[in-house]
Write an enzyme that holds these catalytic residues in place. Structure first.
Site, PDB file in Angstrom:
ATOM      1  N   HIS A 238       0.754  -1.142   0.012  1.00 29.96           N
ATOM      2  CA  HIS A 238       0.096  -0.227  -0.094  1.00 29.96           C
ATOM      3  C   HIS A 238       0.720   1.338   0.076  1.00 29.96           C
ATOM      4  O   HIS A 238       0.392   2.354   0.439  1.00 29.96           O
ATOM      5  CB  HIS A 238      -0.771   0.014   1.342  1.00 29.96           C
ATOM      6  CG  HIS A 238      -1.990  -0.785   1.178  1.00 29.96           C
ATOM      7  ND1 HIS A 238      -2.955  -1.113   2.110  1.00 29.96           N
ATOM      8  CD2 HIS A 238      -2.430  -1.824   0.217  1.00 29.96           C
ATOM      9  CE1 HIS A 238      -3.977  -1.968   1.717  1.00 29.96           C
ATOM     10  NE2 HIS A 238      -3.515  -2.432   0.528  1.00 29.96           N
ATOM     11  N   LEU A 535      17.085   1.685 -47.251  1.00 28.43           N
ATOM     12  CA  LEU A 535      18.253   1.398 -47.960  1.00 28.43           C
ATOM     13  C   LEU A 535      18.328   0.932 -49.291  1.00 28.43           C
ATOM     14  O   LEU A 535      19.455   0.727 -50.067  1.00 28.43           O
ATOM     15  CB  LEU A 535      19.246   0.601 -46.969  1.00 28.43           C
ATOM     16  CG  LEU A 535      18.761  -0.906 -46.522  1.00 28.43           C
ATOM     17  CD1 LEU A 535      19.015  -1.888 -47.522  1.00 28.43           C
ATOM     18  CD2 LEU A 535      19.319  -1.365 -45.312  1.00 28.43           C
ATOM     19  N   GLY A 593      19.121   4.597 -43.222  1.00 26.28           N
ATOM     20  CA  GLY A 593      19.542   3.474 -43.771  1.00 26.28           C
ATOM     21  C   GLY A 593      20.294   3.697 -45.130  1.00 26.28           C
ATOM     22  O   GLY A 593      21.160   3.160 -45.461  1.00 26.28           O
TER      23      GLY A 593
END
Length: 606
Positions: A238, A535, A593
């Site tokens: 708690h 890429l 990329g």
């Protein structure tokens, strides 16, 4: 640390009942009294002892998640972190009325009524106890058919601090539920079930640790209670303060032994609650409990360290249980519980009986899977090394570069170019992706340089060198880009073997044909086609330029232009497809990329 203040709910007032209704849909054997928030087995075997538990909600799956054949007959639920009242509990007793009697199991909670989160100061004990006494007064003929057991397994609270209210009840309480419920299903009498549950409660020790407090739905947003590099040992479910705070956060290999010492140490008379001998004869059941906000990835690491820690202390672990058994909403923390099994030849219940009761099946959703066997002292591992790509892709002859020295110099130049470009590629990827593209490419380039230094990449073995680059992409880079590079270079190696057969050297024509085939092979594993802002764009431009008769220098220029053009291309695949399009247009950032391919090809030019 930040506190998770947001929750999925209809409204805070409806959350408990909505959750209980969902539980009953999950397990059709259950029924619900929505007014009194009692979940119970709809058609219990009234020739067996009934087991009732309960308490404040927010500790799921405790308590209602353990209602089912083989564990609990009913659970009485309060509001979040608040005890149910006596009326609710009496209703639960009435619903499971039976021939053999009822055992009520309650965990002791909260030590400090002044704490805001401890507003139900020992409320479970008081309200469940009041309900039991009222039931006995209303049904004097059944007064001896209801027994009451309090479980307190917390070892963070010493005897001096808890001498009036006792130890808090934590996740170990669930083991008492399971043992009592399984024995009751076997047909044991109420005194027998009570005796076993009482014995188990006396053999439990639990210690918790948290990275942060939890937030109660419907309350004001919480602020961080712990620093970003701080943890709290012994925090209550708690949000009650713990025993101590540690900073910096220690690694598990240091933290777990400290937690185990809290439970097993008997030299500390204020906290030595369980009678461990610490002489190599102790045998235990281990429970690792998720307090709600720890990932499975981390939990398994905790389990591993706990088992190793116990075995290192000479403690025999008979069973391991792991998962959320008693949470604190979404608290990022866990607890460790040890149930000390009886010594051989003692008058206590036998170890075989305890383990058989734990192993017996249960139909309650909250009970987690566990194997009915001890954890291994050593983990079986494969000693055989996987075949390398070089072993799988061998050529009948060695193909050399026309100028081996220049071949290696070009590769070194490409790697260094990628390393130099890493900060810029990383910057691009923080906008267009997840920020790791630059570091991934740098890792690959550094690994290639290491392979050159070790002689694995050589100018007199072009195919073997390309295969080595493929292996680097797979192992050192990883992720999507690593897989794409690895596929491409594997395909390139295959094509070089096929077109270089009988030639001894890899000439310009062999390279052109091989680059084209490698791209076609790559296309079978990705949907990206130019222009796609990936890429593939510069790679395709390079391949197409070579195929159309361009020399290497001209093909690299075409690839560089294609990479630069990705700043104006709509993302159709790859990392950028998940980024909001307008942001990419505003930033005018090329694809990271694609920029990496540009850096490699330009680097090859020297």
């Amino acid at each position: 640390m930040s506190v998770q203040n947001k929750h999925f709910l209809n409204s805070p007032d409806r959350l408990v009942v909505d959750s209980l209704e969902g539980l009953c849909r999950l397990n059709p054997a259950l029924a619900l009294d929505p007014n009194e928030k009692v979940v119970y087995i709809n058609e219990p075997d009234r020739s067996k002892v009934a087991i009732i538990c309960g308490g404040g909600s927010g500790h799921e799956p405790a308590h209602a998640g353990f209602v089912g054949d083989g564990i609990l007959t009913a659970a009485v639920c309060g509001s979040v972190f608040a005890s149910p009242n006596a009326v609710q509990v009496r209703r639960g007793i009435d619903l499971v009325d039976n021939e053999k009697g009822t055992l009520i199991i309650v965990k002791l909670l909260d030590l400090k009524p002044a704490a805001p989160s401890s507003r139900n100061y020992t409320g479970d004990v008081l309200n469940f106890g009041l309900a039991k006494e009222q039931y006995a007064a209303l049904h004097p003929d059944k007064a001896d058919k209801v027994k009451f057991l309090i479980v307190g397994d917390d070892v963070a609270v010493g005897r001096s601090q808890g001498k009036i209210v006792g130890r808090r009840g934590l996740a170990g309480t669930v083991l008492v539920y399971k043992l009592a419920g399984a024995l009751a299903r076997n047909g044991a009498s109420l005194p027998e079930v009570y005796s076993l549950a009482e014995w188990a409660a006396s053999r439990l020790g639990t210690i918790g640790v948290g990275l942060e407090h939890t937030h109660v739905p419907g309350t004001a947003a919480s602020q961080s209670h712990l620093k970003s590099d701080e943890i709290e040992i012994g925090m209550g479910i708690h949000n009650e303060p713990g025993h101590a705070r540690l900073s910096p956060v220690p690694p598990l290999s240091k933290l777990i032994p400290q937690l185990l010492e809290f439970i097993t140490n008997t030299s500390d008379k204020d906290r030595g609650f369980v009678d461990f001998k610490n002489d190599g004869s102790d045998e235990v059941v281990l429970m690792v409990n998720n307090l709600g906000g720890v990932s499975d990835l981390e939990m398994c690491a905790v389990v591993g360290e706990a088992v190793k820690g116990l075995q290192g202390k000479g403690v025999k672990v008979h069973r391991v249980l792991s998962g959320s058994f008693m949470s604190s909403l979404n608290m990022p923390g866990f607890s460790i519980t040890l149930l000390l099994l009886p010594p051989a030849g003692s008058a206590s219940p036998s170890t075989d009986l305890i383990l058989s009761l734990l192993d017996s099946p249960a139909s309650a959703p909250g009970w987690r899977w566990s194997t009915a066997s001890p954890p291994p002292s050593t983990i079986p591992t494969s000693q055989k090394k996987p075949d390398s790509a070089a072993a799988l892709l061998t050529s009948s002859q060695t193909l050399s570069a026309p100028d081996p020295s220049s071949f290696i110099s070009a590769i070194k130049s490409a790697c260094q170019r990628v390393i130099n470009e890493e900060p810029e590629i990383t910057r691009m990827d923080t906008i267009a992706g997840d920020g790791d593209c630059g570091l991934t490419l740098k890792s690959g380039a550094s690994a290639v340089l290491s392979r050159i230094a070790s002689g694995q990449i050589r100018g007199d073995d072009v195919v073997g060198s390309v295969i080595a680059v493929s292996e680097v992409a797979e192992s050192a880079m990883g992720g999507t880009s690593g897989a794409l590079y690895s596929i491409y270079f594997s395909a390139l190696a295959q094509a070089l073997q096929a077109h270089g057969e009988g030639k001894g050297q890899v000439g310009e024509g062999v390279w052109k044909e091989s680059v084209k085939e490698a791209l076609e092979k790559l296309y079978t594993y990705t949907r990206a086609r130019p222009p796609s802002r990936t890429l593939v764009d510069p790679l395709a431009a390079f391949s197409d330029a070579l195929a159309s008769g361009e020399n290497f220098v001209g093909a690299v220029k075409k690839a560089a232009a294609a990479a630069d053009k990705t700043r104006d291309v709509e993302a159709k695949a790859g990392r950028s497809a998940y980024v909001e399009g307008d942001r990419l247009k505003q930033e005018k950032v090329p694809d990271p990329g694609a920029w990496g391919v540009k850096a490699i090809l330009e680097g090859l030019l020297g």
